[in-house]
Design an enzyme around this catalytic site. Structure first.
Site, mmCIF file in Angstrom:
data_model
loop_
_atom_site.group_PDB
_atom_site.id
_atom_site.type_symbol
_atom_site.label_atom_id
_atom_site.label_comp_id
_atom_site.label_asym_id
_atom_site.label_seq_id
_atom_site.Cartn_x
_atom_site.Cartn_y
_atom_site.Cartn_z
ATOM 1 N N ASP A 1 0.918 -1.206 0.009
ATOM 2 C CA ASP A 1 0.087 -0.099 -0.106
ATOM 3 C C ASP A 1 0.891 1.208 0.031
ATOM 4 O OD1 ASP A 1 -2.353 1.617 0.343
ATOM 5 O OD2 ASP A 1 -1.918 1.806 2.416
ATOM 6 N N SER A 2 0.107 2.158 -0.138
ATOM 7 C CA SER A 2 1.056 3.544 0.053
ATOM 8 C C SER A 2 1.547 3.687 1.409
ATOM 9 C CB SER A 2 0.181 4.841 -0.642
ATOM 10 O OG SER A 2 -0.935 4.790 0.455
ATOM 11 N N CYS B 1 -4.579 -1.673 -1.932
ATOM 12 C CA CYS B 1 -4.766 -0.288 -2.066
ATOM 13 C C CYS B 1 -5.596 -0.230 -3.147
ATOM 14 C CB CYS B 1 -3.280 0.394 -2.261
ATOM 15 S SG CYS B 1 -3.181 1.902 -3.060
ATOM 16 N N GLU C 1 -2.393 8.329 8.677
ATOM 17 C CA GLU C 1 -1.031 8.020 8.685
ATOM 18 C C GLU C 1 -0.478 8.671 9.769
ATOM 19 O OE1 GLU C 1 1.261 6.642 6.586
ATOM 20 O OE2 GLU C 1 -0.370 5.642 5.339
ATOM 21 N N CYS D 1 -11.144 2.720 0.077
ATOM 22 C CA CYS D 1 -9.744 3.017 0.581
ATOM 23 C C CYS D 1 -9.411 2.162 1.652
ATOM 24 C CB CYS D 1 -9.482 4.482 0.658
ATOM 25 S SG CYS D 1 -7.908 5.120 1.381
ATOM 26 N N HIS E 1 -7.389 2.932 3.975
ATOM 27 C CA HIS E 1 -6.850 3.492 5.019
ATOM 28 C C HIS E 1 -8.289 3.910 5.999
ATOM 29 C CE1 HIS E 1 -2.923 4.586 3.307
ATOM 30 N NE2 HIS E 1 -2.664 5.236 4.403
#
Ligand code: DGL
Length: 271
Positions: free
Chosen positions: A8-9, A71, A150, A182, A184
């Site tokens: 993932d990012s 992701c 994050e 998403c 996240h």
């Protein structure tokens, strides 16, 4: 011995990681977070595709039997491309779970939240074409959510305000299904549920992605690892910060390996 590569990012894909580990505890897993480039969601699809290819090549070099794009943005940008250029391993991608939302809605209005790049990709257009039928599918991007996760701001008043301002128009439009598009966003689930209330079902595709990963491994005849399964984590960002987030988000204490991008767009270990 099967090694599953997951990327993932940033930390979002850990919401997929924990389902994979729950369902397939016998396999080794290597998780890569591209925190040097997080967030992906506002970047051009071509750029995300380049990052995804670099990570996929790194994972293949590490010996993975399957690559999971944990992701939605990377899947929208790169899934078809990766399958074409790297046919030696199977890829499991993600897409917003429009299908179950459309099946379950009573109001006929469903909400999908994701990054701008996810909505731009062909994958999303084809999802709507295939599944939206007579249901109204409202899409919404959620500024600041990925950054909040994050930063570990999971349940603060600021985060709740961000969540509320993004979801209010969807609630006013009468949604009774909300698709988390998403990876996240599941980490904001307590806040999201507080904002939407009990009348809205929140859909997270993570268990379905884990099941698909299991099917792909079974089809390849991949056996379990010998000895206790290994969990490796690596980031292109700050390993200590990532380590702290591992413990915060998924209750795991592990060393985190540092990675860096070469000027040529390859990913390599920092030794
Ligand atoms: N977690 C990712 C997704 O599922 C990417 C979010 C981002 O980096 O913008 O889309």
């Amino acid at each position: 011995m099967a090694l599953i590569g997951v990327f993932d990012s940033g930390v979002g894909g850990l919401s997929i990681w924990r389902e994979i580990v729950r369902l397939l505890p016998q396999h080794d897993v290597l998780y890569v977070a591209d925190q040097a480039h997080v967030p992906y969601g506002h970047r051009p699809l071509e750029e995300v595709r380049r990052f995804a290819e670099g990570i996929a090549r790194f994972l293949i070099g590490e010996g993975v039997q399957v690559v999971v794009l944990a992701c939605n943005t990377a899947s929208a940008a790169a899934l078809h491309y990766l399958r074409a250029v790297l046919p030696q391993v199977p890829f499991v991608g993600m897409e917003p779970a429009v299908k179950p939302a459309v099946q379950n809605t009573q109001t006929g209005v469903v909400g999908v939240i994701a990054t701008p790049a996810t909505f731009q990709g062909e994958l999303f257009a084809s999802l709507l074409e295939r599944f939206a039928n007579n249901v109204t599918v409202l899409t919404r991007v959620c500024p600041g959510w990925v950054e909040a996760v994050e930063a570990g701001m999971l349940n603060t008043p600021e985060t709740e305000a961000l969540v509320r301002s993004c979801l209010e128009p969807l609630l006013e439009a009468g949604i009774d299904e909300l698709v988390l598009g998403c990876t996240h966003y599941p980490f904001l689930r307590p806040v999201i549920e507080r904002v939407v209330g009990p009348g809205v079902e929140v859909i997270d595709p993570a268990p379905a992605v884990a099941r698909q990963t299991g099917r792909v491994l079974a089809a390849r005849g991949a056996g379990p690892s010998r000895g206790p399964a290994r969990r490796r984590f690596a980031t292109t960002g700050d390993p200590e910060r990532f380590r702290a987030m591992l413990s915060r988000l998924i209750g795991v204490d592990a060393q985190v390996e540092p990675l860096r991008w070469t000027p040529g767009g390859l990913l390599e270990r920092v030794t």
